[in-house]
Motif scaffolding. Structure first.
Motif, PDB file in Angstrom:
ATOM      1  N   LYS A 170       1.060  -1.191   0.142  1.00 15.18           N
ATOM      2  CA  LYS A 170       0.101  -0.200   0.091  1.00 15.18           C
ATOM      3  C   LYS A 170       1.073   1.330   0.096  1.00 15.18           C
ATOM      4  CE  LYS A 170      -3.785  -2.597   2.229  1.00 15.18           C
ATOM      5  NZ  LYS A 170      -4.676  -2.580   3.615  1.00 15.18           N
ATOM      6  N   VAL A 171       2.060   0.990   0.558  1.00 19.65           N
ATOM      7  CA  VAL A 171       3.078   2.371   0.459  1.00 19.65           C
ATOM      8  C   VAL A 171       3.832   2.291  -0.662  1.00 19.65           C
ATOM      9  CG1 VAL A 171       5.022   3.483   1.675  1.00 19.65           C
ATOM     10  CG2 VAL A 171       3.188   2.216   3.015  1.00 19.65           C
ATOM     11  N   PHE A 172       4.350   1.113  -1.310  1.00 17.39           N
ATOM     12  CA  PHE A 172       5.124   1.050  -2.283  1.00 17.39           C
ATOM     13  C   PHE A 172       5.066  -0.581  -2.667  1.00 17.39           C
ATOM     14  CE2 PHE A 172       8.827   0.159  -4.974  1.00 17.39           C
ATOM     15  CZ  PHE A 172       9.019   1.415  -5.727  1.00 17.39           C
ATOM     16  N   PRO A 173       4.776  -0.526  -4.236  1.00 18.21           N
ATOM     17  CA  PRO A 173       4.342   0.284  -5.100  1.00 18.21           C
ATOM     18  C   PRO A 173       3.314   1.233  -5.223  1.00 18.21           C
ATOM     19  CG  PRO A 173       4.070  -1.856  -6.098  1.00 18.21           C
ATOM     20  CD  PRO A 173       4.379  -1.987  -4.564  1.00 18.21           C
ATOM     21  N   GLY A 174       2.249   1.037  -4.262  1.00 13.03           N
ATOM     22  CA  GLY A 174       1.323   1.791  -4.121  1.00 13.03           C
ATOM     23  C   GLY A 174      -0.197   1.541  -4.268  1.00 13.03           C
ATOM     24  N   GLU A 175      -1.159   1.825  -3.824  1.00 10.65           N
ATOM     25  CA  GLU A 175      -2.536   1.265  -4.010  1.00 10.65           C
ATOM     26  C   GLU A 175      -3.422   1.608  -5.195  1.00 10.65           C
ATOM     27  OE1 GLU A 175      -4.929   0.378  -0.141  1.00 10.65           O
ATOM     28  OE2 GLU A 175      -4.140   2.225   0.094  1.00 10.65           O
ATOM     29  N   VAL A 176      -4.073   0.953  -5.777  1.00 12.38           N
ATOM     30  CA  VAL A 176      -4.910   1.403  -6.596  1.00 12.38           C
ATOM     31  C   VAL A 176      -6.088   1.768  -6.034  1.00 12.38           C
ATOM     32  CG1 VAL A 176      -6.274   0.668  -8.756  1.00 12.38           C
ATOM     33  CG2 VAL A 176      -4.102  -0.415  -8.466  1.00 12.38           C
ATOM     34  N   PRO A 177      -6.896   2.898  -6.384  1.00 13.34           N
ATOM     35  CA  PRO A 177      -7.893   3.346  -5.866  1.00 13.34           C
ATOM     36  C   PRO A 177      -9.162   2.319  -5.850  1.00 13.34           C
ATOM     37  CG  PRO A 177      -7.151   4.935  -7.040  1.00 13.34           C
ATOM     38  CD  PRO A 177      -6.241   3.835  -7.488  1.00 13.34           C
ATOM     39  N   LYS A 178      -9.808   2.346  -4.687  1.00  9.34           N
ATOM     40  CA  LYS A 178     -10.851   1.007  -4.755  1.00  9.34           C
ATOM     41  C   LYS A 178     -11.693   1.286  -5.762  1.00  9.34           C
ATOM     42  CE  LYS A 178     -10.321  -0.556  -0.154  1.00  9.34           C
ATOM     43  NZ  LYS A 178      -8.845   0.363   0.207  1.00  9.34           N
ATOM     44  N   ASN A 179     -12.141   2.394  -6.090  1.00 13.20           N
ATOM     45  CA  ASN A 179     -13.342   2.733  -7.052  1.00 13.20           C
ATOM     46  C   ASN A 179     -12.606   2.851  -8.386  1.00 13.20           C
ATOM     47  OD1 ASN A 179     -11.733   4.992  -6.889  1.00 13.20           O
ATOM     48  ND2 ASN A 179     -13.773   6.484  -6.785  1.00 13.20           N
ATOM     49  N   ALA A 180     -11.602   2.407  -8.830  1.00  8.53           N
ATOM     50  CA  ALA A 180     -10.958   2.620 -10.046  1.00  8.53           C
ATOM     51  C   ALA A 180     -11.513   1.253 -10.733  1.00  8.53           C
ATOM     52  CB  ALA A 180      -9.304   2.284  -9.887  1.00  8.53           C
ATOM     53  N   LYS A 181     -11.774   1.666 -12.122  1.00  3.89           N
ATOM     54  CA  LYS A 181     -12.753   0.693 -12.797  1.00  3.89           C
ATOM     55  C   LYS A 181     -11.670  -0.337 -13.495  1.00  3.89           C
ATOM     56  CE  LYS A 181     -15.385   0.620 -17.031  1.00  3.89           C
ATOM     57  NZ  LYS A 181     -16.040   1.435 -18.418  1.00  3.89           N
ATOM     58  N   ARG A 182     -12.013  -1.550 -13.321  1.00  8.66           N
ATOM     59  CA  ARG A 182     -11.320  -2.823 -13.764  1.00  8.66           C
ATOM     60  C   ARG A 182     -11.948  -2.841 -15.316  1.00  8.66           C
ATOM     61  NH1 ARG A 182     -10.063  -1.039  -8.734  1.00  8.66           N
ATOM     62  NH2 ARG A 182      -8.982  -2.713  -7.458  1.00  8.66           N
ATOM     63  N   THR A 183     -11.062  -3.285 -16.181  1.00 14.03           N
ATOM     64  CA  THR A 183     -11.559  -3.337 -17.578  1.00 14.03           C
ATOM     65  C   THR A 183     -10.932  -4.260 -18.341  1.00 14.03           C
ATOM     66  OG1 THR A 183      -9.684  -2.074 -18.231  1.00 14.03           O
ATOM     67  CG2 THR A 183     -11.677  -0.756 -17.743  1.00 14.03           C
ATOM     68  N   THR A 184     -11.450  -4.733 -19.534  1.00 12.34           N
ATOM     69  CA  THR A 184     -10.769  -5.766 -20.180  1.00 12.34           C
ATOM     70  C   THR A 184     -10.039  -4.840 -21.482  1.00 12.34           C
ATOM     71  OG1 THR A 184     -12.326  -7.370 -19.842  1.00 12.34           O
ATOM     72  CG2 THR A 184     -11.188  -7.538 -21.886  1.00 12.34           C
ATOM     73  N   GLU A 185      -8.672  -5.266 -21.598  1.00 13.81           N
ATOM     74  CA  GLU A 185      -8.151  -4.478 -22.725  1.00 13.81           C
ATOM     75  C   GLU A 185      -7.548  -5.474 -23.759  1.00 13.81           C
ATOM     76  OE1 GLU A 185      -7.923  -0.999 -22.669  1.00 13.81           O
ATOM     77  OE2 GLU A 185      -9.016  -1.083 -20.781  1.00 13.81           O
ATOM     78  N   PHE A 186      -7.594  -4.845 -25.053  1.00 13.80           N
ATOM     79  CA  PHE A 186      -6.963  -5.409 -26.208  1.00 13.80           C
ATOM     80  C   PHE A 186      -5.828  -4.687 -26.508  1.00 13.80           C
ATOM     81  CE2 PHE A 186     -11.761  -6.486 -26.088  1.00 13.80           C
ATOM     82  CZ  PHE A 186     -11.751  -7.651 -26.375  1.00 13.80           C
ATOM     83  N   ILE A 187      -4.588  -5.237 -26.321  1.00 14.98           N
ATOM     84  CA  ILE A 187      -3.549  -4.719 -26.429  1.00 14.98           C
ATOM     85  C   ILE A 187      -2.680  -5.344 -27.533  1.00 14.98           C
ATOM     86  CG2 ILE A 187      -1.312  -4.223 -25.061  1.00 14.98           C
ATOM     87  CD1 ILE A 187      -3.135  -4.818 -22.369  1.00 14.98           C
ATOM     88  N   ASP A 188      -2.263  -4.455 -28.727  1.00 14.83           N
ATOM     89  CA  ASP A 188      -0.902  -4.827 -29.494  1.00 14.83           C
ATOM     90  C   ASP A 188       0.264  -4.469 -29.030  1.00 14.83           C
ATOM     91  OD1 ASP A 188      -3.320  -5.642 -31.274  1.00 14.83           O
ATOM     92  OD2 ASP A 188      -3.771  -3.609 -31.583  1.00 14.83           O
ATOM     93  N   ILE A 189       1.104  -5.320 -29.310  1.00 13.34           N
ATOM     94  CA  ILE A 189       2.614  -4.932 -28.804  1.00 13.34           C
ATOM     95  C   ILE A 189       3.272  -5.075 -29.974  1.00 13.34           C
ATOM     96  CG2 ILE A 189       4.305  -5.704 -27.154  1.00 13.34           C
ATOM     97  CD1 ILE A 189       2.004  -6.667 -25.342  1.00 13.34           C
ATOM     98  N   ALA A 190       4.260  -4.003 -30.360  1.00 11.16           N
ATOM     99  CA  ALA A 190       5.309  -4.166 -31.083  1.00 11.16           C
ATOM    100  C   ALA A 190       6.468  -4.721 -30.567  1.00 11.16           C
ATOM    101  CB  ALA A 190       5.516  -2.849 -31.852  1.00 11.16           C
ATOM    102  N   VAL A 191       6.641  -5.928 -31.051  1.00 12.19           N
ATOM    103  CA  VAL A 191       7.992  -6.855 -30.696  1.00 12.19           C
ATOM    104  C   VAL A 191       9.365  -6.085 -30.761  1.00 12.19           C
ATOM    105  CG1 VAL A 191       9.445  -8.841 -30.363  1.00 12.19           C
ATOM    106  CG2 VAL A 191       6.634  -9.080 -30.723  1.00 12.19           C
TER     107      VAL A 191
END
Length: 728
Positions: A309-330
């Motif tokens: 909770k101190v490091f690396p730190g907390e995510v706000p409890k109300n932060a939206k959890r999402t599904t992400e489609f991620i393209d990565i250039a190798v």
């Protein structure tokens, strides 16, 4: 020791029973010793362990000292020498059998640990994987038998399956040996020279649990060599914890000595944790070991460390959890610099965050399942237990998962940015993944995102941010970017810095992969440090400077430029004395060519007059090459004199010669230091069309006669300020 080139396996202790008989240096360049022969008791019997089965083969059995060792063992085993009965396995070397028979022993072969009555000794030179056979051997020893164990691990290692972890090949008989306090490690050493021998005297305390306990319990025991701790104290204690029940007397004793409580300390910037003594370091490490064990942290998918909770730190409890489609250039492969080993897995950013204690599903296309991809949560993987004070958790905060299935569930008790690790030898050009249950992080990629998008991106709720180009990635705490209005212009400036470094290093400005600067609450080594895959810098005013384009243009950032210089140095070809010198050629080059501020931008070289003053102070106070090498800014003055007179082109041409030699060839097989000194001399003479022997002589840099003769045809040059120092 066996012949040079052959391996010998080391031993550690898991309780206070063993006695160490013989040791050897861990490596020629390391002062620390490791155990090669030890003995211990188990029940009424005894185990004698030696680090290689080669000691029971013809080559070493012809040695008088080895013969004496085995004769001592035989004499110790029997009160009636004529009735000595010895068991061996079918893999036993004929030379061992002949030796035993020559010493009046009756020898027989045993299979599956079937012992004949009144067997005094059992010579074992192979691993025993069958638990039933192990139980029979244990009973034999506890009833008064003696096991003479010649480690098979060197042979196992030689024929190992390279596609699997070394843990796969650890000897299984350790489960029996450890009951007597003996652990056959996967540490392998070689002879230092042809007639190398083992050491039988002055066993250091850090090799046995018994002696370690005594030292740790001594309040006067304050300091220890970090190498002795890493290769002695820590593994011995770790094996003691892992091979004894938490309720055993030895663990209770150890917990008392190390003052281990049931709660876990949470170091923070406001409340640092003192781990300045060996006992405190060990106590901190093993308090976490016991805490993790009691909370089943390794398997718990929803566990959250309090310190996260101190490091690396907390995510706000109300932060939206999402599904992400991620393209990565190798982006993988070497670009001529000191890059990691070929099967290194290079990090690729995703721009999303995994909250601590939450499960995230990573979905990949089935065609990627054979590409050895991995998911990594978090980026702060430095071990800080060598430091004296902790201001954050001192352990590796990352977690890694193989992506071998269509869907892989990943989680971390610390949380962190999600990365995909791709083999550096991969031929993939791009990959696409789906990450389900993640939190968006502020992630800005130059030429992919624009400033209109930044207004939204900067408000993404994850506690860590990445600002990226194809040349460099800055990983910073999110609070640091709240006032950043123009990441595009900032990153273009960093690209110019990277291009300047590339030009001076004579590599392509188009990089095969970006460099990374990672901010941390606690830097593991020095103020900042650089290794082959990252630069780590503190979360202080230098971080603010790194993200402020206006101030960066006005003042520069010597620390960050210096560390980037380390990534571009010619490690295999530079002489030993200039590791902290030639890095600053890149620093100065950036100040000069990108920021247009000339050569003098540090207190150590504040102006041309200050440089001349530094040179005169050196030359008027008994100058030596050793003094030159120990004063980086004095040594840098020599390079500045060359740049002032001949221009940067002389350095770039010299680096081109080095680059064409391909310094990677010399990382493991380095030229000796005199060869590297001569190489620098002859190279800079060629690129300046000048004989610099007098220049080097005044600086007290030693040259071989051969190197001087090669450059004799050039015209001699020295700077004006050196005229008075010429020999008359």
């Amino acid at each position: 020791m066996p012949d040079t080139g052959k391996f010998v396996s080391a031993f550690y202790t898991t309780n206070e029973e063993p006695n160490i008989v013989a040791t050897h240096r861990l490596a020629p360049q390391v002062e620390v010793l490791t155990t090669i022969i030890m003995t211990s008791t188990l029940g009424k019997g005894q185990i004698f362990a030696i680090g290689s089965s080669a000691y029971f083969e013809s080559k070493l059995l012809s040695d008088q000292n080895v013969q004496k060792l085995l004769k001592n063992i035989l004499e110790n085993a029997s009160t009636q020498p004529n009735k000595l009965k010895v068991a061996v396995t079918k893999s036993a070397d004929p030379a061992l059998i002949s030796f035993l028979k020559a010493n009046k022993a009756r020898v027989y072969f045993t299979e599956n640990a079937k012992f004949q009555p009144n067997t005094s000794l059992f010579f074992l030179t192979e691993d025993v994987k069958n638990t039933t056979a192990q139980q029979k051997i244990e009973k034999y020893i506890r009833d008064g038998g003696q096991l003479i164990y010649g480690s098979p691990y060197p042979g196992i290692f030689k024929h190992r399956d390279h596609t699997k972890s070394y843990l796969n090949d650890l000897v299984k008989i350790n489960s029996l040996l450890s009951k007597a306090g003996i652990f056959n490690a996967y540490t392998l050493i070689q002879a230092n020279h042809i007639n190398d021998t083992l050491n039988l005297k002055d066993v250091p305390f850090y090799l046995s649990v018994k002696a370690i306990f005594k030292q740790l319990a001594n309040p006067a025991f304050k300091d220890i060599d970090p190498t002795e701790y890493a290769y002695g104290i820590e593994p011995n204690l770790e094996l003691t914890f892992s091979n004894n029940a938490d309720t055993s007397q030895i663990i209770k004793k150890l917990k008392s000595i190390l003052v281990i409580s049931d709660t876990l300390a949470v170091p923070t910037l406001k409340n640092p944790l003192d781990i300045s003594t060996p006992a405190k370091k060990a106590g901190y490490k093993f308090s976490k070991y016991l805490f993790d064990k009691s909370h089943n942290v390794d398997k718990a998918t929803d566990f959250v460390y309090p310190e996260s909770k101190v490091f690396p730190g907390e995510v706000p409890k109300n932060a939206k959890r999402t599904t992400e489609f991620i393209d990565i250039a190798v982006k993988v492969g070497s670009q001529g610099l000191a890059d990691p080993y070929p099967n290194y897995f290079r990090l690729h950013s995703t721009g999303v965050y995994v909250p601590a204690g939450e499960k995230v599903r990573v979905v990949i296309d089935p065609k990627y399942k054979t590409q050895y991809l991995k998911a990594q949560i978090g980026i702060h993987n430095d071990d800080l237990k060598h430091t004296d004070n902790l201001v954050r958790s001192g352990f590796d905060l990352t977690r890694s998962f193989e992506l071998e299935k269509d869907t892989t569930t990943v989680f971390s008790p610390y949380g962190g940015l999600l990365y995909i690790r791709i083999p550096d030898s991969s031929t993939l050009k791009s990959i696409s993944i789906i990450a389900n249950g993640v939190v968006k992080a502020p992630y800005y990629k130059l030429e992919k995102n624009n400033l209109t998008e930044w207004a939204s991106i900067k408000n993404n709720p994850a506690p860590w941010t990445e600002l990226a180009t194809d040349k460099i990635i800055l990983t910073v705490p999110t609070y640091r970017i709240k006032n950043l209005e123009n990441p595009e212009s900032l990153l273009k400036l960093w690209n110019q810095i990277m291009d300047a470094d590339a030009d001076l290093a004579v590599i392509s400005q188009t990089r095969t992969h970006p460099e990374r600067i990672i901010i941390d609450n606690q830097v593991a080594y020095g103020y900042m440090f650089t290794i082959w895959d990252k630069i780590v810098a503190p979360d202080d005013e230098s971080c603010e400077l790194m993200l402020n384009e206006k101030i960066l243009k006005e003042k520069g950032s010597w620390g960050h430029f210096h560390e980037l210089g380390h990534r571009h140095q010619f490690w295999g070809l530079d002489m030993d004395e200039v590791s902290e010198v030639t890095t600053n050629l890149y620093t100065i080059y950036v100040y000069d060519k990108v920021l247009k501020k000339g050569l003098y931008n540090h207190d150590g070289i504040a102006s041309r007059d200050k440089v001349k003053e530094k040179i005169h102070n050196y030359l008027q106070n008994k100058p030596t090459f050793e003094k030159w090498g120990k004063s980086p800014f004095t040594a840098l003055c020599m390079y500045i004199q060359i740049i002032e007179h001949f221009g940067w082109e002389s350095i770039i041409k010299a680096n081109k010669i080095y680059r064409e030699m391909d310094p990677r060839k010399y990382y493991q097989n380095r030229l000796d230091n005199q060869q590297r000194i001569d190489l620098w001399y002859t190279t800079i003479c060629k690129t300046t069309n000048t004989n610099l022997s007098s220049f080097f002589e005044i600086w007290k840099i030693p040259l071989s006669e051969k190197a001087k003769a090669e450059m004799h045809h050039y015209k001699t040059w020295i700077p004006q300020e050196f005229v008075t120092y010429l020999p008359h």
